[in-house]
Design an enzyme around this catalytic site. Structure first.
Site, PDB file in Angstrom:
ATOM      1  N   ASP A  28       0.835  -1.212   0.000  1.00 38.72           N
ATOM      2  CA  ASP A  28       0.000   0.000   0.000  1.00 38.72           C
ATOM      3  C   ASP A  28       0.863   1.252   0.000  1.00 38.72           C
ATOM      4  O   ASP A  28       2.090   1.184   0.102  1.00 38.72           O
ATOM      5  CB  ASP A  28      -0.995  -0.009   1.168  1.00 38.72           C
ATOM      6  CG  ASP A  28      -0.311   0.005   2.526  1.00 38.72           C
ATOM      7  OD1 ASP A  28       0.768   0.621   2.656  1.00 38.72           O
ATOM      8  OD2 ASP A  28      -0.871  -0.592   3.467  1.00 38.72           O
ATOM      9  N   LYS A  49      -1.885   4.595  -3.754  1.00 39.54           N
ATOM     10  CA  LYS A  49      -1.124   5.653  -3.094  1.00 39.54           C
ATOM     11  C   LYS A  49      -1.847   6.963  -3.355  1.00 39.54           C
ATOM     12  O   LYS A  49      -2.057   7.330  -4.512  1.00 39.54           O
ATOM     13  CB  LYS A  49       0.304   5.712  -3.640  1.00 39.54           C
ATOM     14  CG  LYS A  49       1.215   6.661  -2.881  1.00 39.54           C
ATOM     15  CD  LYS A  49       2.639   6.525  -3.387  1.00 39.54           C
ATOM     16  CE  LYS A  49       3.588   7.446  -2.640  1.00 39.54           C
ATOM     17  NZ  LYS A  49       3.772   7.030  -1.247  1.00 39.54           N
ATOM     18  N   MET A 164      -4.985   8.769  11.682  1.00 37.65           N
ATOM     19  CA  MET A 164      -5.901   9.032  10.556  1.00 37.65           C
ATOM     20  C   MET A 164      -6.920  10.120  10.888  1.00 37.65           C
ATOM     21  O   MET A 164      -8.101  10.002  10.577  1.00 37.65           O
ATOM     22  CB  MET A 164      -6.626   7.746  10.144  1.00 37.65           C
ATOM     23  CG  MET A 164      -5.694   6.616   9.747  1.00 37.65           C
ATOM     24  SD  MET A 164      -6.551   5.050   9.467  1.00 37.65           S
ATOM     25  CE  MET A 164      -7.129   4.651  11.122  1.00 37.65           C
TER      26      MET A 164
END
Length: 493
Positions: A28, A49, A164
Site C-alpha cells: 500500500d 497511493k 488518521m
C-alpha cells in the site's frame, strides 16, 4: 506484514526474510517502496497511493491476494506500520481462513512507537504518563454511532495518539474539548514519521484543527499526540539536529552505484532523491574486448580509468572461461582509490594509484616510471578524455584502447522523481562526471539557478561553469566520502 513507519531500515529481519522468499508483493501507499529491493524476484503491485495511483477497494485487494495464493504463489501483503493497528488486517485474514489458505502475520513498528525515537516524544514516561491510548480519528463510515467514548478519553490519565485524523480533525478535537479536555493540553502533530522529510508541529489542543484544516496543509500520513509528554520533544530530539536535516539533495549517479553517496547523505539527515543521469551497459559488440583478452600476454601494463571498466572487463574475461592468471605478466594502473577497490574485489592489487584521483595525475605517475610501459592496454568507456592514451603515446608507448562498457544519457527523469520534485525544492545537486553534468543541465536548464551544485572533481567543475551554473562545492579527492564532506563544509559556513 508490517512495513514500519516509513524508514526502510525499520523493516524487521523476519519481514526481510519473507520478502526474499515471496513470489508476489501487494503493497500500500504507506509502505516504503524502497523495501521492494529485498524482493527482486517477486511481482510487485501497488494497491493504492493517495494522489498518485488508484486506491484499490478492500475487496479487490482480498480477491487479488486469494487469486495469487490459489495459484500456488507466496504472497506478501505489505502494510504501513503494524498490521494489527488500524490496518483492516482482520478482514483480509478472515477471507484467507474462509478459503483455507495458510497465513502468517509479521509485526511492524507503528507510528506511535516510532515517534518516541524519531520525534523525541516518549508516549509513556514514569513521571508524566503511565498509560497510552491509540485512537482512530476516522471510524468506519457505515457505523450508526461512534464506538469511541470521548468523555472517557478526555479523562484518560495518559497520552492519546490519534491516527488518521486529518480530514476529521474538527470532529475529534471538538469532541475532546466538549468532554472537558483542557484546551491548553500540549499536542504534537507528526507527519511522515522517521522519513527524512518528517515534519512536526507543536501546539495546544484547541489549535490542532487550525494546523490541519484544510487537509492540504498537512497531508497524511499524520498522527497527533495529545498529552504532556510532547513537551519533551526539544530535549530528546536528535533527528532534526543532524547536519543535513531538512536539505533535499539530488543524486545523479547510476542506480546500482548510487548507494555510496545516498547512504552517507541520508545518515546525515538529507532527503535524498535518486535520479540517474547516465546508464551503464555492456558494449554492443564484444569482439574488440575479446581480441584484447586473447592478446593479454603481449601487454606489460593495463590501465583502468574507472571501476566500471574493471567490472565489465574482468567479468567478460571470466565469462569466457578464463581466469586471472591471464593478467600474470602485466602491471595494473588505476585512476583512483574507488577503481583500486573495485580491482581488489577480484583479488587483484593495483601497482600504480595516483595521489590525486584523475587522468592527468595518473599520466604523471606513469610518465615518471623508468622505463615507461612499452605496451599498454587502456580499458575505458566509449566517451571521455583521451589524456592517458595520448600522453603514453607521446612517451613512445604502444597503446591499445578498448571500450569495455558504455554510458548513455538518460533521456528523461522518471515519473517518481518528477512527483518528488513537484512536492519539494532541491537544495543541492551532486554531479560526478562531465557527462552527468551536461545531461542534468539538459533536463533543467536554468530552472535550478538557486540550487547549490556539488561536483566530484575540478574537471566536472569546469564543465558545470561552461554550462553557466555556479559550483558551490568541489570534492578534495574524487571519492563519494570527499564529496559528502565538501557539502558539509559549505553547510557549516
Amino acid at each position: 506484514m508490517g512495513a514500519g513507519p516509513g524508514h526502510p531500515g525499520l523493516l524487521t529481519l523476519r519481514g526481510q526474510q519473507c520478502l526474499q522468499e515471496c513470489d508476489v508483493v501487494l503493497y500500500d501507499g504507506l509502505s516504503n517502496a524502497e523495501m521492494l529491493v529485498h524482493a527482486p524476484q517477486a511481482e510487485h503491485t501497488c494497491v493504492g497511493k493517495h494522489g498518485q495511483t488508484r486506491i484499490w477497494k478492500q475487496q479487490e485487494i482480498i480477491d487479488e491476494t486469494i487469486r495469487h495464493a490459489k495459484a500456488g504463489k507466496r504472497v506478501v501483503r505489505l502494510k504501513g506500520g503494524d498490521p494489527a493497528v488500524f490496518a483492516r488486517t482482520s478482514e483480509e485474514v478472515n477471507a484467507l481462513k474462509a478459503e483455507g489458505i495458510p497465513f502468517e502475520i509479521v509485526p511492524g513498528i507503528t507510528a506511535a512507537l516510532a515517534a518516541g525515537s524519531f520525534a523525541g516524544i516518549p508516549i509513556t514516561h514514569r513521571g508524566i504518563a503511565s498509560a497510552v491510548a491509540l485512537v482512530t480519528g476516522h471510524e468506519e463510515p457505515g457505523k450508526t454511532e461512534s464506538d469511541l467514548d470521548w468523555p472517557a478519553l478526555a479523562r484518560f490519565p495518559g497520552t492519546l495518539v490519534i491516527y488518521m485524523g486529518v480530514t476529521t480533525v474538527k470532529q475529534w478535537t471538538d469532541a475532546l474539548l466538549s468532554a472537558g479536555k483542557d484546551p491548553a493540553t500540549p499536542c504534537a502533530i507528526l507527519r511522515r514519521c522517521s522519513l527524512p522529510d518528517q515534519q512536526k508541529i507543536q501546539c495546544r489542543l484547541d489549535e490542532v484543527a487550525g494546523h490541519l484544516t484544510p487537509a492540504s496543509k498537512f497531508r497524511p500520513p499524520v498522527i497527533t499526540i495529545v498529552g504532556d509528554v510532547t513537551g519533551l520533544s526539544d530535549s530528546m530530539d536528535w533527528f532534526s539536529r543532524r547536519p543535513l536535516s531538512g536539505k533535499s539533495i539530488l543524486v545523479t549517479r547510476p542506480k546500482d552505484q548510487s548507494d555510496g553517496l545516498v547512504a552517507p547523505l541520508s545518515e546525515l539527515g538529507a532527503n535524498v532523491v535518486v535520479q540517474p543521469a547516465i546508464e551503464i551497459s555492456s558494449p554492443d559488440d564484444w569482439s574488440d574486448v575479446d581480441d584484447a583478452i586473447d592478446q593479454l600476454p603481449t601487454f606489460d601494463s593495463l590501465v583502468f580509468t574507472s571501476r566500471n571498466g574493471v567490472q565489465f572487463f574482468l567479468d567478460r574475461l571470466l565469462a569466457r572461461g578464463q581466469d586471472l592468471r591471464c593478467l600474470a605478466g602485466a602491471k595494473i594502473a588505476v585512476v583512483g582509490e574507488a577503481t583500486a577497490a573495485a580491482l581488489a574485489k577480484y583479488h587483484l592489487r593495483a601497482d600504480w594509484v595516483p595521489d590525486v584521483f584523475d587522468a592527468d595525475a595518473l599520466l604523471e605517475t606513469l610518465s615518471s616510471l623508468n622505463p615507461v610501459p612499452s605496451k599498454t592496454l587502456v580499458v575505458r568507456t566509449q566517451r571521455g578524455r583521451d589524456v592517458i592514451a595520448n600522453g603514453l603515446r607521446d612517451l613512445g608507448t604502444t597503446v591499445r584502447e578498448i571500450v569495455a562498457y558504455q554510458n548513455r544519457d538518460v533521456t528523461a527523469m522518471d515519473e517518481g522523481t518528477l512527483a518528488k520534485l513537484k512536492d519539494q525544492s532541491l537544495d543541492w545537486i551532486t554531479l560526478t562526471s562531465p557527462a552527468t553534468a551536461r545531461n542534468v543541465h539538459r533536463w533543467f536548464g536554468d530552472e535550478l539557478s538557486s540550487c547549490k551544485v556539488a561536483v566530484i572533481s575540478p574537471l566536472t567543475a569546469e564543465t558545470v561553469r561552461e554550462l553557466g551554473w555556479r559550483v558551490d562545492a568541489v570534492a578534495q579527492s574524487a571519492t563519494m566520502q570527499s564529496l559528502v564532506q565538501a557539502i558539509l563544509e559549505v553547510e557549516a559556513t
